[in-house]
Design an enzyme around this catalytic site. Structure first.
Site, short mmCIF file in Angstrom:
data_model
loop_
_atom_site.label_atom_id
_atom_site.label_comp_id
_atom_site.label_asym_id
_atom_site.label_seq_id
_atom_site.Cartn_x
_atom_site.Cartn_y
_atom_site.Cartn_z
CB CYS A 95 14.27 30.01 5.34
SG CYS A 95 15.00 28.53 6.04
CG HIS B 178 12.00 31.51 9.29
ND1 HIS B 178 11.28 31.12 8.19
CD2 HIS B 178 12.97 30.58 9.44
CE1 HIS B 178 11.78 30.00 7.70
NE2 HIS B 178 12.82 29.66 8.43
CD GLU C 36 8.52 33.41 8.04
OE1 GLU C 36 9.39 34.30 7.94
OE2 GLU C 36 8.76 32.20 7.83
#
Lengths: 76, 218
Positions: free
Chosen positions: B86, B195, B197
């Protein structure tokens, strides 16, 4: 001494902000405007004898991104 | 494998990345403040998401000049693995570690939603644990995620299989050729807008992001 740097999106880059502004202008009573492009103007108070070459370097490497933007530097 | 997670003022996914990484066997992760100049002892670098320096000027434009970025560039030049997520992707583009730039989303909105990503190249160190063509359910959260590069650059990316993930079905932000993530020519620097994560724990609705970290660790 003052520098004014105008940074505009390149013609080849889609400018949705400009398109949204054009549409709003239509709603606000000014129909049929042509293309609107939104950029940024940066005013810099310069010390005496500031290097124009250095300013161009900063315009190119920092104040604009040459992948998506063009800049114009004016020293007043 | 020891990961450095770079923290800039305004980073806000640094803790998520650390949390995700520490859930893997064999992964260690530590924060590295942007004013640090050393990456000694680290095997990989993650530039996390957020709004470094308030996104002032352009996303990533100020962060790219932080002292740590010189080390990140050297680290990458020596073949070290660098992952930008990002805002991290935006910073890597600004820094010239990846080609192109991220601009305002086509529809101007900030978009926060799960998207489908297609793995286009599963033969890289970032994707090798995935099946080629696999569809991953991973969230995006950005206002400036529209990937832009000129046609020559895009053609080159395609030719060299540097497009690692693409939006499948719906292109949420107007990215050129549905591109969600690219790697550099050498294949050791990868940036993506989604994302991974945030898709590492079943509590968050998807664990499809784990495949990226698994690839790095395998």
């Amino acid at each position: 001494m003052k520098a004014v740097v105008t940074v505009m999106p390149k013609k080849s880059v889609l400018d949705p902000q400009g398109a949204a502004v054009a549409q709003a202008m239509d709603h606000l009573g000014l129909p049929h405007v042509g293309k609107v492009r939104v950029g940024r103007s940066i005013e810099i108070e310069l010390p005496e004898g500031a290097s124009e070459e250095k300013l161009h370097e900063l315009c190119r490497d920092f104040l604009s991104n040459p992948v998506i933007e063009d800049y114009e530097l004016e020293i007043r | 494998m020891k990961f450095a997670v770079i923290q800039f003022p305004g980073s806000n996914c640094d803790q998520d990345v650390i949390h995700a990484l520490r859930s893997f066997d064999g992964a260690e992760a530590e924060y590295v403040w942007h004013k640090s100049e050393s990456l000694d002892g680290f095997d990989a670098v993650v530039v996390p998401g957020g709004f470094s320096f308030g996104d002032y000027l352009r996303t990533g434009a100020i962060a790219r000049f932080s002292p740590i970025m010189k080390s990140v560039k050297n680290f990458a030049a020596n073949g070290g693995v660098v992952l930008g997520i990002c805002n991290g992707f935006q910073i890597l583009c600004e820094a010239g570690l990846l080609p192109g730039a991220l601009v305002r989303n086509r529809d101007l909105h900030f978009i926060c939603e799960h998207v489908k990503l297609r793995v286009e190249n599963a033969e890289t160190r970032f994707t090798k644990a995935a099946q080629p063509g696999a569809l991953l359910n991973i969230p995006i959260a950005h206002g400036e995620g529209c990937y832009f590069a000129d046609d020559a650059t895009l053609d080159e990316l395609e030719r060299n299989n540097q497009v690692l993930v693409r939006y499948d079905g719906v292109n949420p932000n107007g990215s050129c050729r549905n591109i969600a993530g690219i790697c550099n020519r050498e294949g050791n620097v990868f940036g993506l807008m989604p994302h991974p994560e945030r898709a590492c724990d079943p509590l968050l609705g998807s664990t499809d992001g784990r495949v990226i970290f698994q690839s790095l660790l395998s």
